[in-house]
Write an enzyme that holds these catalytic residues in place. Structure first.
Site, short mmCIF file in Angstrom:
data_model
loop_
_atom_site.label_atom_id
_atom_site.label_comp_id
_atom_site.label_asym_id
_atom_site.label_seq_id
_atom_site.Cartn_x
_atom_site.Cartn_y
_atom_site.Cartn_z
N HIS A 20 -20.62 14.48 5.40
CA HIS A 20 -19.17 14.83 4.84
C HIS A 20 -18.15 14.22 5.68
O HIS A 20 -17.26 14.83 6.11
CB HIS A 20 -19.02 16.13 4.54
CG HIS A 20 -17.89 16.66 3.67
ND1 HIS A 20 -16.74 15.96 3.71
CD2 HIS A 20 -18.09 17.22 2.28
CE1 HIS A 20 -16.04 16.82 2.68
NE2 HIS A 20 -16.84 17.06 1.83
N HIS B 50 -20.94 22.98 -1.99
CA HIS B 50 -21.66 22.50 -0.68
C HIS B 50 -22.49 23.59 -0.08
O HIS B 50 -22.41 23.85 1.14
CB HIS B 50 -20.21 21.99 0.17
CG HIS B 50 -19.75 20.88 -0.14
ND1 HIS B 50 -20.28 19.91 -0.83
CD2 HIS B 50 -18.45 20.48 0.40
CE1 HIS B 50 -19.20 18.92 -0.69
NE2 HIS B 50 -18.42 19.39 -0.41
N GLU C 245 -19.30 10.30 0.21
CA GLU C 245 -20.32 11.29 0.20
C GLU C 245 -21.41 10.91 -0.51
O GLU C 245 -21.31 11.09 -1.92
CB GLU C 245 -19.84 12.75 -0.23
CG GLU C 245 -18.61 13.14 0.67
CD GLU C 245 -17.93 14.42 -0.17
OE1 GLU C 245 -18.72 15.22 -0.55
OE2 GLU C 245 -17.04 14.31 -0.28
#
Length: 354
Positions: A180, A109, A319
Site C-alpha cells: 500500500h 484491509h 495495489e
C-alpha cells in the site's frame, strides 16, 4: 463466528521491537523498510538529471506511524484480506464469519489490527533484500486458520523492487495481500499527482456501490473516465461528472488486468510517468487486478517525514490484488487458501527516468 477484540502495538513496544533496514545499490537508489507492518518507509530514486529524491509518502519511525492522527496505510503490507469485504462477513465451508466493520458498514484491509499494525519477524536481511514473516493466529481479526505469511523485498541492479509474498494455513481462509505504498514521483510532499501520466493495462474495471463494494459487473472502460489504456494525466478526467467517480471521490477502483493464457504469469499492470522530473514507475504482477487509488482521502493535515504536509491527491497507490469482496462473489477469482496449498504472489515496482 464473531471477531474477538484485538490490541495493537504501543509506541513503547515499537521503540524496543522495531528497526529500520535499508536496501541500497551503488547508483544511490535506496529502499527503507521497518518490521512494523512490513512498511516501506522510503524509496530514494533518481530523476532524469540524476537527482535522488524520496518518492514514497510516510513517516520516519514506527512510533510516528502509531502516533499519526490519520492512518492511510502508508507503505504497509495489508491483510489478511486487502481491500473491502461487504458488511464484514463471509461464509466458508458452511460457517459464517464476522469481521470488524472498520470502513463504514464494511471490512477493510484486514480489520482494526491488520498486518499493517503488527510487528513482523526479520528472518534475514542484506543490502539487497529483507525477508519478514508473521503468524496470524486462528480467529485473529475474525479470520479462520493459523496463517503463516512472509514477504520478501529485493532491490535489483536494474532498480526493480521485487515484492514476493507466500502463505500457508491449517484451515481454509481468504487471503489477499497487497502493498500500500503511496507514490509521488515528484517527491513526497511535493504537491499533487494530478499531472502524473498513467497507463493501466486493463480494458475493464469493477464498478462499485455506495460502500465501494463491487457490484459484480466487469465493465468496459471504453468511453469512460476509467480508460487508461493509453497514457493520460490523472487529473484529466478525475473531476468529470460520473457516478463511479462521485462514489470513490476520485479513482478508488479495481481494474481487471489484461492477462494472457496463463493467468498466474507476471503481467504488466501499470506505467506512471511524471513529466516534471522524468521519473517512471512500471508495475508488473501475478495478480489479476490492481486498485488504483488517487489519495482522495488525504486531507492536507498529515505531516510527512520531511516536514511537508500531504495534500489532497498528494499520492497514488497501485495495489496489486485479487478483486475486492471476492469471498462473497463466487464469479470473481477465488481468494480461498486451503491447507496443503501455498499462496504465492509477486509484484515488481521498477523505477527509471526519461
Amino acid at each position: 463466528m464473531t471477531v474477538p477484540a484485538s490490541t495493537g502495538v504501543t509506541a513503547e513496544e515499537a521503540a524496543t521491537s522495531t528497526r529500520l533496514h535499508t536496501l541500497k545499490k551503488s547508483n544511490g537508489m535506496e529502499v527503507t523498510v521497518t518490521n512494523y507492518g512490513a512498511i516501506i518507509t522510503s524509496i530514494l530514486t533518481a530523476d532524469r538529471d540524476g537527482n535522488l529524491e524520496d518518492v514514497a509518502l510516510g513517516h520516519r519511525t514506527a512510533a510516528e506511524y502509531i502516533a499519526a492522527s490519520e492512518k492511510p496505510y502508508f507503505g504497509a503490507v495489508v491483510g489478511r484480506f486487502g481491500n473491502r469485504i461487504a458488511e464484514g462477513t463471509f461464509t466458508l465451508d458452511g460457517e459464517t464469519y464476522t469481521l470488524a466493520t472498520n470502513n463504514g458498514d464494511n471490512h477493510l484491509h484486514g480489520g482494526n489490527v491488520g498486518f499493517d499494525k503488527v510487528i513482523w519477524d526479520v528472518k534475514s536481511v542484506s543490502d539487497q533484500s529483507i525477508h519478514l514473516t508473521y503468524v496470524a493466529k486462528d480467529m485473529e481479526e475474525g479470520y479462520p486458520g493459523n496463517l503463516r505469511v512472509s514477504v520478501t523485498y529485493t532491490l535489483t541492479d536494474e532498480n526493480q523492487l521485487i515484492v514476493d509474498y507466500a502463505a500457508t494455513t491449517d484451515k481454509a481462509t481468504p487471503v489477499n495481500l497487497t502493498q500500500h505504498t503511496y507514490f509521488n514521483l515528484a517527491g513526497e510532499g511535493n504537491g499533487t499527482v494530478l499531472d502524473h501520466e498513467v497507463m493501466l493495462n486493463a480494458d475493464r474495471f469493477t464498478p462499485v456501490d455506495s460502500g465501494l463494494i463491487p457490484t459484480g459487473e466487469l465493465r468496459s472502460v471504453k468511453d469512460t473516465p476509467f480508460d487508461f489504456t493509453s497514457p493520460k494525466a490523472i487529473g484529466r478526467d478525475i473531476e468529470t461528472e460520473n457516478e463511479q467517480l462521485a462514489l470513490g471521490k476520485g479513482y478508488d477502483h479495481n481494474w481487471v488486468l489484461n492477462k494472457g493464457v496463463n493467468a498466474t504469469e507476471l503481467t504488466l499492470a501499470a506505467v506512471v510517468y511524471d513529466p516534471a522530473t522524468g521519473r517512471v514507475l512500471t508495475v508488473s504482477t501475478t495478480e489479476p487486478g490492481v486498485q488504483f487509488y488517487t489519495g482522495n482521502f488525504l486531507t492536507g493535515t498529515l505531516t510527512g517525514k520531511s516536514g511537508k504536509t500531504y495534500s489532497h491527491r498528494g499520492g497514488f497507490c497501485l495495489e496489486t490484488q485479487h478483486f475486492p469482496d471476492s469471498p462473497n462473489q463466487p464469479e470473481f477469482p477465488s481468494t480461498i487458501l486451503s491447507p496443503g496449498e501455498t499462496y504465492e504472489s509477486q509484484t515488481i515496482f521498477a523505477f527509471s527516468a526519461r
